[in-house]
Motif scaffolding. Structure first.
Motif, PDB file in Angstrom:
ATOM      1  N   GLN A  32      -5.449 -15.555-103.462  1.00 32.77           N
ATOM      2  CA  GLN A  32      -4.807 -16.860-103.347  1.00 32.77           C
ATOM      3  C   GLN A  32      -4.346 -17.309-104.721  1.00 32.77           C
ATOM      4  O   GLN A  32      -5.034 -17.111-105.715  1.00 32.77           O
ATOM      5  CB  GLN A  32      -5.769 -17.897-102.763  1.00 32.77           C
ATOM      6  CG  GLN A  32      -6.142 -17.610-101.324  1.00 32.77           C
ATOM      7  CD  GLN A  32      -7.097 -18.643-100.763  1.00 32.77           C
ATOM      8  OE1 GLN A  32      -7.976 -19.145-101.448  1.00 32.77           O
ATOM      9  NE2 GLN A  32      -6.913 -18.972 -99.494  1.00 32.77           N
ATOM     10  N   VAL A  33      -3.155 -17.913-104.748  1.00 34.05           N
ATOM     11  CA  VAL A  33      -2.565 -18.446-105.970  1.00 34.05           C
ATOM     12  C   VAL A  33      -2.097 -19.862-105.650  1.00 34.05           C
ATOM     13  O   VAL A  33      -1.511 -20.093-104.590  1.00 34.05           O
ATOM     14  CB  VAL A  33      -1.363 -17.592-106.434  1.00 34.05           C
ATOM     15  CG1 VAL A  33      -0.709 -18.183-107.668  1.00 34.05           C
ATOM     16  CG2 VAL A  33      -1.792 -16.149-106.674  1.00 34.05           C
ATOM     17  N   ARG A  34      -2.326 -20.781-106.562  1.00 32.08           N
ATOM     18  CA  ARG A  34      -1.816 -22.143-106.348  1.00 32.08           C
ATOM     19  C   ARG A  34      -0.301 -22.108-106.258  1.00 32.08           C
ATOM     20  O   ARG A  34       0.374 -21.433-107.040  1.00 32.08           O
ATOM     21  CB  ARG A  34      -2.264 -23.052-107.492  1.00 32.08           C
ATOM     22  CG  ARG A  34      -3.743 -23.364-107.417  1.00 32.08           C
ATOM     23  CD  ARG A  34      -4.148 -24.390-108.467  1.00 32.08           C
ATOM     24  NE  ARG A  34      -5.542 -24.719-108.322  1.00 32.08           N
ATOM     25  CZ  ARG A  34      -6.530 -24.147-109.014  1.00 32.08           C
ATOM     26  NH1 ARG A  34      -6.256 -23.224-109.915  1.00 32.08           N
ATOM     27  NH2 ARG A  34      -7.779 -24.511-108.814  1.00 32.08           N
ATOM     28  N   GLU A  84       1.831 -15.035 -93.622  1.00 29.69           N
ATOM     29  CA  GLU A  84       2.120 -16.197 -92.779  1.00 29.69           C
ATOM     30  C   GLU A  84       0.810 -16.792 -92.277  1.00 29.69           C
ATOM     31  O   GLU A  84       0.442 -16.645 -91.116  1.00 29.69           O
ATOM     32  CB  GLU A  84       3.033 -15.793 -91.616  1.00 29.69           C
ATOM     33  CG  GLU A  84       4.416 -15.369 -92.053  1.00 29.69           C
ATOM     34  CD  GLU A  84       5.167 -16.475 -92.791  1.00 29.69           C
ATOM     35  OE1 GLU A  84       5.085 -17.654 -92.377  1.00 29.69           O
ATOM     36  OE2 GLU A  84       5.818 -16.157 -93.802  1.00 29.69           O
ATOM     37  N   VAL A  85       0.087 -17.416 -93.199  1.00 28.65           N
ATOM     38  CA  VAL A  85      -1.191 -18.067 -92.878  1.00 28.65           C
ATOM     39  C   VAL A  85      -1.223 -19.431 -93.553  1.00 28.65           C
ATOM     40  O   VAL A  85      -0.442 -19.701 -94.454  1.00 28.65           O
ATOM     41  CB  VAL A  85      -2.405 -17.231 -93.346  1.00 28.65           C
ATOM     42  CG1 VAL A  85      -2.436 -15.882 -92.666  1.00 28.65           C
ATOM     43  CG2 VAL A  85      -2.403 -17.066 -94.843  1.00 28.65           C
ATOM     44  N   VAL A  86      -2.141 -20.249 -93.116  1.00 33.09           N
ATOM     45  CA  VAL A  86      -2.375 -21.544 -93.750  1.00 33.09           C
ATOM     46  C   VAL A  86      -3.778 -21.501 -94.328  1.00 33.09           C
ATOM     47  O   VAL A  86      -4.738 -21.202 -93.620  1.00 33.09           O
ATOM     48  CB  VAL A  86      -2.243 -22.704 -92.735  1.00 33.09           C
ATOM     49  CG1 VAL A  86      -2.619 -24.020 -93.383  1.00 33.09           C
ATOM     50  CG2 VAL A  86      -0.844 -22.742 -92.160  1.00 33.09           C
ATOM     51  N   SER A  87      -3.884 -21.768 -95.602  1.00 33.61           N
ATOM     52  CA  SER A  87      -5.180 -21.797 -96.257  1.00 33.61           C
ATOM     53  C   SER A  87      -5.698 -23.232 -96.211  1.00 33.61           C
ATOM     54  O   SER A  87      -5.013 -24.161 -96.643  1.00 33.61           O
ATOM     55  CB  SER A  87      -5.033 -21.331 -97.711  1.00 33.61           C
ATOM     56  OG  SER A  87      -6.272 -21.380 -98.369  1.00 33.61           O
ATOM     57  N   LEU A  88      -6.892 -23.399 -95.692  1.00 35.26           N
ATOM     58  CA  LEU A  88      -7.509 -24.720 -95.607  1.00 35.26           C
ATOM     59  C   LEU A  88      -8.703 -24.779 -96.536  1.00 35.26           C
ATOM     60  O   LEU A  88      -9.362 -23.771 -96.790  1.00 35.26           O
ATOM     61  CB  LEU A  88      -7.967 -25.002 -94.177  1.00 35.26           C
ATOM     62  CG  LEU A  88      -6.885 -24.967 -93.096  1.00 35.26           C
ATOM     63  CD1 LEU A  88      -7.526 -25.110 -91.727  1.00 35.26           C
ATOM     64  CD2 LEU A  88      -5.869 -26.057 -93.331  1.00 35.26           C
ATOM     65  N   GLY A  89      -8.993 -25.944 -97.028  1.00 37.84           N
ATOM     66  CA  GLY A  89     -10.147 -26.134 -97.890  1.00 37.84           C
ATOM     67  C   GLY A  89     -10.680 -27.545 -97.761  1.00 37.84           C
ATOM     68  O   GLY A  89     -10.003 -28.438 -97.266  1.00 37.84           O
ATOM     69  N   ARG A  90     -11.888 -27.710 -98.198  1.00 41.33           N
ATOM     70  CA  ARG A  90     -12.512 -29.032 -98.193  1.00 41.33           C
ATOM     71  C   ARG A  90     -13.435 -29.124 -99.383  1.00 41.33           C
ATOM     72  O   ARG A  90     -14.311 -28.263 -99.575  1.00 41.33           O
ATOM     73  CB  ARG A  90     -13.310 -29.231 -96.907  1.00 41.33           C
ATOM     74  CG  ARG A  90     -13.970 -30.578 -96.831  1.00 41.33           C
ATOM     75  CD  ARG A  90     -14.693 -30.750 -95.521  1.00 41.33           C
ATOM     76  NE  ARG A  90     -15.300 -32.075 -95.486  1.00 41.33           N
ATOM     77  CZ  ARG A  90     -16.097 -32.482 -94.551  1.00 41.33           C
ATOM     78  NH1 ARG A  90     -16.395 -31.682 -93.540  1.00 41.33           N
ATOM     79  NH2 ARG A  90     -16.605 -33.684 -94.586  1.00 41.33           N
TER      80      ARG A  90
END
Length: 86
Positions: free
Chosen positions: A52-54, A73-79
Motif C-alpha cells: 500500500q502507498v498513500r 481494484e480494491v478499497v482499502s479501509l482503516g480505522r
C-alpha cells in the motif's frame, strides 16, 4: 542505507515498509530489495505480493509502477484505534 520489511499473511505476500536513506536513493537499492522480496516469496509458492502507498505519494507510486506494480481494484479501509500524535 536501505531496508525492507515483508511477510506472508497466509493468503498473500505483503511489503509493509521499504525505505532508502535520501542520500542513497537512485542507486538501485530499493529495486534490489524488492527483487529479493519477490524471489523469496515466489520460492515459497506465494502467488501474489501486495503493498500500500498513500495516494498522494507520487514519487513512490512511480517507483512501484516502474517495477511493474499496478493498482488493484480494491478499497482499502482503516480505522484509527489510537489518535495520531501531534
Amino acid at each position: 542505507m536501505a531496508g525492507v520489511m515483508a511477510g506472508y499473511d497466509g493468503h498473500r505476500g505483503w511489503v509493509y515498509y521499504l525505505a532508502v536513506a535520501p542520500g542513497h536513493r537512485g542507486a538501485g537499492h530499493g529495486r534490489r530489495l524488492m527483487a529479493e522480496v519477490e524471489t523469496r516469496l515466489a520460492a515459497r509458492g506465494y502467488a501474489k505480493l501486495n503493498l500500500q502507498v498513500r495516494a498522494g505519494n507520487a514519487e513512490v507510486l512511480a517507483f512501484y509502477r516502474a517495477l511493474g506494480y499496478v493498482q488493484d481494484e480494491v478499497v482499502s479501509l482503516g480505522r484509527r484505534l489510537i489518535p495520531d500524535r501531534e
